[in-house]
Scaffold this active site. Structure first.
Site, PDB file in Angstrom:
ATOM      1  N   HIS A  67       0.828  -1.211   0.000  1.00 17.59           N
ATOM      2  CA  HIS A  67       0.000   0.000   0.000  1.00 17.59           C
ATOM      3  C   HIS A  67       0.855   1.252   0.000  1.00 17.59           C
ATOM      4  O   HIS A  67       1.930   1.275   0.605  1.00 17.59           O
ATOM      5  CB  HIS A  67      -0.961   0.002   1.198  1.00 17.59           C
ATOM      6  N   ASP A  69      -0.614   4.241   0.902  1.00 13.26           N
ATOM      7  CA  ASP A  69      -1.132   5.205   1.884  1.00 13.26           C
ATOM      8  C   ASP A  69      -0.368   5.072   3.203  1.00 13.26           C
ATOM      9  O   ASP A  69       0.229   4.035   3.491  1.00 13.26           O
ATOM     10  CB  ASP A  69      -2.647   5.034   2.095  1.00 13.26           C
ATOM     11  N   ASP A 100       6.615   1.481   6.672  1.00 12.41           N
ATOM     12  CA  ASP A 100       5.244   0.999   6.465  1.00 12.41           C
ATOM     13  C   ASP A 100       4.568   1.875   5.415  1.00 12.41           C
ATOM     14  O   ASP A 100       3.902   2.824   5.755  1.00 12.41           O
ATOM     15  CB  ASP A 100       4.472   1.011   7.791  1.00 12.41           C
ATOM     16  N   GLU A 134      -5.160   1.054   2.896  1.00 14.39           N
ATOM     17  CA  GLU A 134      -4.869  -0.062   3.799  1.00 14.39           C
ATOM     18  C   GLU A 134      -4.949   0.416   5.236  1.00 14.39           C
ATOM     19  O   GLU A 134      -5.455  -0.281   6.101  1.00 14.39           O
ATOM     20  CB  GLU A 134      -3.470  -0.633   3.521  1.00 14.39           C
ATOM     21  N   GLU A 135      -4.469   1.630   5.466  1.00 13.78           N
ATOM     22  CA  GLU A 135      -4.419   2.149   6.836  1.00 13.78           C
ATOM     23  C   GLU A 135      -5.787   2.663   7.291  1.00 13.78           C
ATOM     24  O   GLU A 135      -5.997   2.898   8.475  1.00 13.78           O
ATOM     25  CB  GLU A 135      -3.380   3.287   6.938  1.00 13.78           C
ATOM     26  N   GLU A 163       4.605  -5.993   3.746  1.00 12.27           N
ATOM     27  CA  GLU A 163       4.467  -5.270   5.027  1.00 12.27           C
ATOM     28  C   GLU A 163       5.693  -5.508   5.907  1.00 12.27           C
ATOM     29  O   GLU A 163       6.336  -6.546   5.802  1.00 12.27           O
ATOM     30  CB  GLU A 163       3.226  -5.781   5.779  1.00 12.27           C
ATOM     31  N   HIS A 352       4.423   3.788  12.113  1.00 10.31           N
ATOM     32  CA  HIS A 352       3.377   4.678  12.661  1.00 10.31           C
ATOM     33  C   HIS A 352       3.925   5.646  13.717  1.00 10.31           C
ATOM     34  O   HIS A 352       3.162   6.375  14.336  1.00 10.31           O
ATOM     35  CB  HIS A 352       2.198   3.879  13.256  1.00 10.31           C
TER      36      HIS A 352
HETATM   37 ZN    ZN Z   1       1.297  -1.268   6.339  1.00 15.12          ZN
END
Ligand code: ZN
Length: 379
Positions: A67, A69, A100, A134-135, A163, A352
């Site tokens: 992903h 995003d 990520d 995805e997030e 991932e 994150h």
């Molecule tokens: Zn991810």
């Protein structure tokens, strides 16, 4: 000339693609893939941009999924660099999406560019399934692309999800499945009244306390060969009451269960509802419950590709990766419906977080791992 993973990772991080925004990230990726000969289909669902890109037409089709995003940066002032102006400091690439998972996508594209130089004509095809959702709530992303590909009878023979899977060091962990996740929102309804006249009221907090004790003390299982034990966590307890002389009329709680393949969301609902029913019946309360299931638990039985990837990772990193099912959910929960898949990517220690970062030498190593996986797969 091969594509540089570091340059592409930076180019992608520069696009502030906080879900559901794309901010040009998918186009940058498509441009790089087209330069390698990929046919790119940009698939929009509602406000979400997705990409399915494919090189070659024949079988087998090896797919990489990921992903573009990212989660919001949080307080920008706490970052040592602007999260969307990536910089390398002390051999670390810092920026939102560094592990990520924009950098992992960049490593895969760089790996394909190297693979192509050595293998001008290979039998099979390489594809990328990339989503911009995805997030977030993830309903217009991989879930719908998978349905679309199924409808188009597009066959994927194996899928590698990029991932971040490694807890501390590159090479430690491959994920072959994921636990399921269910969130429950429970309201217990009693009868409001004067605190000095409890016989004229029915305090729902008594029932709620009993329920919370019972659900927390219910042992779900002891874990399985592939999974850790299922776990319930109480996330919120709320009695909305502004007066000290009033017995409240209702009490609320929110809980989440991460569960293994000894359960399904429906078997858990049944078990919990039975507890709610029995306690509220005894305490003469009522209850309402709402559930959200973000995924069922699953495990992909390791096959020869799984073991090939495991030994490729070991050869390059010196570490034999554990085949694991720990952590949160990922888009593998959708893809496994059309193809066997596993997950292997970067070290997820800072995902994150403020100052999300990835080691530049890990980027080089991951590119080499992905390239070797392609070479072994198409050998
Ligand atoms: Zn991810």
């Amino acid at each position: 000339m091969p594509i540089s993973e570091l340059k592409l990772a930076k180019d992608l991080i520069r696009r502030p693609s906080i879900t559901p925004r794309d901010a040009g990230a998918i186009n940058i990726l498509a441009k790089n893939l087209r330069s390698l000969g990929f046919k790119c289909q940009i698939i929009n669902f509602k406000n979400i941009k997705n990409l399915y890109a494919k090189l070659g037409r024949s079988s087998p089709n090896f797919c990489y999924a990921g992903h573009t995003d990212v989660v919001p940066p949080g307080n920008i002032n706490e970052w040592t660099v602007n999260p969307f102006k990536p910089a390398v400091k002390n051999n670390k690439l810092i920026g939102r999406g560094a592990n990520d998972m924009k950098a992992s996508i960049a490593c895969f594209v760089a790996a394909v560019s190297r693979f192509k130089i050595k293998n001008k004509k290979f039998r099979g095809s390489i594809s990328l399934l990339i989503t911009g959702d995805e997030e977030g709530i993830a309903i217009n992303g991989t879930k719908r692309v998978v349905k679309y590909l199924k409808r188009k009878k597009e066959k994927i023979n194996f899928c590698l999800v990029g991932e971040p899977t490694n807890p501390n060091k590159l090479g430690e962990m491959i994920k072959i499945g994921r636990r399921g996740s269910i969130t429950g929102r429970l309201a217990v309804i009693g009868t409001q009244g004067h605190v000095a006249y409890p016989h004229r009221a029915n305090n729902p907090s008594n029932a709620m306390v009993k329920i919370l004790k019972r659900i927390k003390e219910t042992k779900l299982d002891n874990g399985t060969k592939n999974f850790q034990a299922s776990n319930l966590e109480i996330i919120k307890i709320n009695i909305n009451n502004n007066a000290d002389n009033v017995i409240p009329g209702s009490a609320d709680t929110v809980f989440n269960i991460r569960f293994n393949n000894k359960h399904s969301s429906s078997s858990l609902k049944k078990k919990l509802n039975a507890i709610f029913k029995s306690v509220t019946k005894k305490t003469k309360c009522k209850f309402r419950v709402q559930y959200e299931v973000s995924g069922e638990s699953f495990v992909t039985k390791p096959n020869k590709t799984t073991y090939m990837i495991q030994s490729t990772v070991k050869k390059i990193t010196g570490i034999k990766p554990k085949l694991s099912t720990t952590g949160g959910t990922s888009d593998a929960r959708f893809i496994r419906k059309i193809a066997p898949c596993l997950e292997f990517g970067l070290v997820g220690k800072t995902m994150h977080k403020i100052d999300e970062s990835v080691s530049v030498s890990d980027l080089k190593k991951l590119t080499y791992i992905y390239q070797s996986i392609l070479e072994n797969y198409f050998k």
